[in-house]
Motif scaffolding. Sequence first.
Motif, PDB file in Angstrom:
ATOM      1  N   LEU A  77       0.806  -1.218   0.000  1.00 52.19           N
ATOM      2  CA  LEU A  77       0.000   0.000   0.000  1.00 52.19           C
ATOM      3  C   LEU A  77       0.842   1.273   0.000  1.00 52.19           C
ATOM      4  CD1 LEU A  77      -2.819  -1.065   2.490  1.00 52.19           C
ATOM      5  CD2 LEU A  77      -2.940  -0.952  -0.002  1.00 52.19           C
ATOM      6  N   VAL A  78       2.061   1.209   0.524  1.00 50.02           N
ATOM      7  CA  VAL A  78       2.888   2.416   0.587  1.00 50.02           C
ATOM      8  C   VAL A  78       3.833   2.541  -0.596  1.00 50.02           C
ATOM      9  CG1 VAL A  78       2.787   2.472   3.112  1.00 50.02           C
ATOM     10  CG2 VAL A  78       4.708   1.319   1.981  1.00 50.02           C
ATOM     11  N   ARG A  79       3.898   1.537  -1.471  1.00 51.76           N
ATOM     12  CA  ARG A  79       4.792   1.623  -2.618  1.00 51.76           C
ATOM     13  C   ARG A  79       4.306   2.662  -3.604  1.00 51.76           C
ATOM     14  NH1 ARG A  79       5.828  -3.645  -5.726  1.00 51.76           N
ATOM     15  NH2 ARG A  79       6.794  -2.108  -7.093  1.00 51.76           N
ATOM     16  N   ASP A  80       5.259   3.383  -4.193  1.00 52.08           N
ATOM     17  CA  ASP A  80       4.939   4.388  -5.195  1.00 52.08           C
ATOM     18  C   ASP A  80       4.868   3.749  -6.578  1.00 52.08           C
ATOM     19  OD1 ASP A  80       4.957   6.422  -3.284  1.00 52.08           O
ATOM     20  OD2 ASP A  80       7.125   6.712  -3.497  1.00 52.08           O
ATOM     21  N   GLU A 120       0.250   0.594 -10.301  1.00 52.20           N
ATOM     22  CA  GLU A 120      -1.111   0.766 -10.778  1.00 52.20           C
ATOM     23  C   GLU A 120      -2.096   0.217  -9.744  1.00 52.20           C
ATOM     24  OE1 GLU A 120      -1.695  -0.924 -14.639  1.00 52.20           O
ATOM     25  OE2 GLU A 120       0.350  -0.411 -15.250  1.00 52.20           O
ATOM     26  N   PRO A 121      -3.250   0.880  -9.555  1.00 50.18           N
ATOM     27  CA  PRO A 121      -4.229   0.402  -8.572  1.00 50.18           C
ATOM     28  C   PRO A 121      -4.661  -1.042  -8.789  1.00 50.18           C
ATOM     29  CG  PRO A 121      -4.777   2.625  -9.262  1.00 50.18           C
ATOM     30  CD  PRO A 121      -3.638   2.175 -10.129  1.00 50.18           C
ATOM     31  N   VAL A 122      -4.819  -1.455 -10.059  1.00 48.16           N
ATOM     32  CA  VAL A 122      -5.247  -2.828 -10.310  1.00 48.16           C
ATOM     33  C   VAL A 122      -4.161  -3.818  -9.908  1.00 48.16           C
ATOM     34  CG1 VAL A 122      -4.433  -2.808 -12.704  1.00 48.16           C
ATOM     35  CG2 VAL A 122      -6.264  -4.373 -12.033  1.00 48.16           C
ATOM     36  N   ARG A 156      -1.915  -3.219  -7.503  1.00 49.61           N
ATOM     37  CA  ARG A 156      -1.895  -3.165  -6.039  1.00 49.61           C
ATOM     38  C   ARG A 156      -3.010  -4.044  -5.459  1.00 49.61           C
ATOM     39  NH1 ARG A 156       0.709   1.014  -3.697  1.00 49.61           N
ATOM     40  NH2 ARG A 156       0.257   2.377  -5.481  1.00 49.61           N
ATOM     41  N   LEU A 157      -4.208  -3.923  -6.043  1.00 47.59           N
ATOM     42  CA  LEU A 157      -5.342  -4.729  -5.551  1.00 47.59           C
ATOM     43  C   LEU A 157      -5.076  -6.218  -5.747  1.00 47.59           C
ATOM     44  CD1 LEU A 157      -8.223  -4.983  -4.460  1.00 47.59           C
ATOM     45  CD2 LEU A 157      -9.053  -4.690  -6.819  1.00 47.59           C
ATOM     46  N   SER A 158      -4.505  -6.591  -6.874  1.00 53.38           N
ATOM     47  CA  SER A 158      -4.224  -8.002  -7.149  1.00 53.38           C
ATOM     48  C   SER A 158      -3.259  -8.580  -6.117  1.00 53.38           C
ATOM     49  CB  SER A 158      -3.657  -8.164  -8.557  1.00 53.38           C
ATOM     50  OG  SER A 158      -4.577  -7.740  -9.537  1.00 53.38           O
ATOM     51  N   TRP A 159      -2.216  -7.809  -5.784  1.00 51.98           N
ATOM     52  CA  TRP A 159      -1.255  -8.297  -4.799  1.00 51.98           C
ATOM     53  C   TRP A 159      -1.883  -8.389  -3.408  1.00 51.98           C
ATOM     54  CZ3 TRP A 159       2.491 -11.172  -5.844  1.00 51.98           C
ATOM     55  CH2 TRP A 159       3.305 -10.978  -6.951  1.00 51.98           C
ATOM     56  N   VAL A 160      -2.682  -7.410  -3.030  1.00 51.50           N
ATOM     57  CA  VAL A 160      -3.332  -7.454  -1.714  1.00 51.50           C
ATOM     58  C   VAL A 160      -4.216  -8.691  -1.602  1.00 51.50           C
ATOM     59  CG1 VAL A 160      -5.033  -6.322  -0.238  1.00 51.50           C
ATOM     60  CG2 VAL A 160      -3.199  -4.977  -1.276  1.00 51.50           C
ATOM     61  N   MET A 161      -4.983  -8.981  -2.649  1.00 53.46           N
ATOM     62  CA  MET A 161      -5.869 -10.151  -2.628  1.00 53.46           C
ATOM     63  C   MET A 161      -5.064 -11.445  -2.574  1.00 53.46           C
ATOM     64  SD  MET A 161      -8.842  -9.018  -5.337  1.00 53.46           S
ATOM     65  CE  MET A 161      -9.685 -10.593  -5.138  1.00 53.46           C
ATOM     66  N   LEU A 162      -3.995 -11.520  -3.346  1.00 54.91           N
ATOM     67  CA  LEU A 162      -3.179 -12.738  -3.346  1.00 54.91           C
ATOM     68  C   LEU A 162      -2.570 -12.983  -1.972  1.00 54.91           C
ATOM     69  CD1 LEU A 162      -1.892 -15.009  -5.116  1.00 54.91           C
ATOM     70  CD2 LEU A 162       0.056 -13.493  -5.412  1.00 54.91           C
TER      71      LEU A 162
END
Length: 509
Positions: free
Chosen positions: A48-51, A54-56, A58-64
């Motif tokens: 979440l803090v990485r610059d 892309e939002p998609v 970021r969301l994919s990694w959070v879900m995984l």
Amino acid sequence: MGIDKSAAFACYPRMEWLGIPFDWRTLATFAVLGLHYALVIAVIFRVLVRDQMEPVVRLSWVMLIALIPVLGVIVYLLFGEIRLNRAKGRKMQNVRNQLTALWEANNISHGSAHEAATSFAMGTATSDFVPVTDNRLTMLPQGDAMMDDMIAAIDGATDTVHILFYIWLPDTIGTRMVQAVSNAARRGVTCRVLVDALGSRLLIGSKHWKAMRAAGVRLHRAFPFRNPLVEVLFQRVDLRNHRKVVVVDNHISWIGRRNCADEAFAIKRRYAPWIDILMRVEGPLVRQMQAVFIADWMLYDDDAPVDLLVAPQPHFPPEDDGPVVATGTTGQVIASGPSQSQIGIADTLIAMCYAARRRLTATTPYYLPDPALHQALLAAARRGVDVTLVLPKRNDSWIIAAASRSLYPTLLAAGVKILEYEGGLLHAKIMTVDGMLSIVGSANLDRRSFDLNYECNILMDSPEVADMLDERQAIYLQNCKPVTLADVARWPTWRKVYHNLVALAGPLL
């Protein structure tokens, strides 16, 4: 004598909380779970803090990470960030700083049509090269015969031979190249060879690698696997040098997608023949190709011939223009890679899409672009541009093939024509726009090429070159079958589910 754990812990009182008995096993279980969830939270926080993600993605990694215990964290730590060994990263930057002044000294910008200016500007932002004119490009024949031109030039070399390949196989073409380079070294030509440690592992482990070294060829491996278990802690292990650069005597080079291997491609024979493209380059563009090679070479060897970048530009001999020769071409080398710039080859391709007014044809084996490029293609088709996308029917990457086909309905609905090549694995990477602007090289239209691989392409503003490339793509179309919305509608439900399920991992591929 064994220790009775139950007796050893009998002195500790048993506790209960909400009716659940607590003993040492329960406490250990909760401790492990606590550590696991603490790690999950920490890694998600890192995402979440990485610059510049892309939002998609970021969301994919959070879900995984959240949905797949342990494995999700491990996969992210291995492949979630583009990490370079700090020492190597510093050296890359130092090399770039050292060479940039030389590049700028040789860069003489030439005006281009307004439609090409933005694309060239993106290319310059990527690798600092500006468009240069007065180049000659020659289209080489299809099949293994295209490599004869390169081997003949090495046989006639008198000063230097510089070679960089992602894949170099010890097959017929590969061994011919080994012999040509070895012979050149024996007659006093300075020969430098750099190959990707993964893509060319069969050559590296063969007698031919040792034979070239014995002949006096200077050899290095890009991104070598010295100790993967240790290196994985400091950098991503799947970063690859995907470039194909050959420069002979500092005045002849080649651009295209052809690796140093037979068209039969022994390591993946079931998909053969592998259909590639190769063009000989003469003129100022060769100096830019030389700079790309030298920059990569300097990461592994301090003996770098930087003087070649400022040597007088030789004039190529006069030759009558023909159907496969284009002279006076304005072009620009675009060398992209994860450590080089926040701008990449995708930005140039996007600019080309938005410059299109009449016709755009793109050939690639792997279509899994970022959303911006995908939307640029859709936008071109929706505003009336004749957009054609040529892809192989049988793909050596089942993941990319499935994820690509999940995009077919959207592409077709927007008016994009999709044609699947049936004569082998179409491996060429070409985009032409309005019979004027064109690009060819090593980069696929996928995230790996855009974000992880070191690639090299040439962007050209020339009707003659665009015509040559369109004619070659027209040959491909003769072995293609169009895919229509009706065809997609007839796909069984399980196939649609399969495509879309695989595509969920698209942002992470």
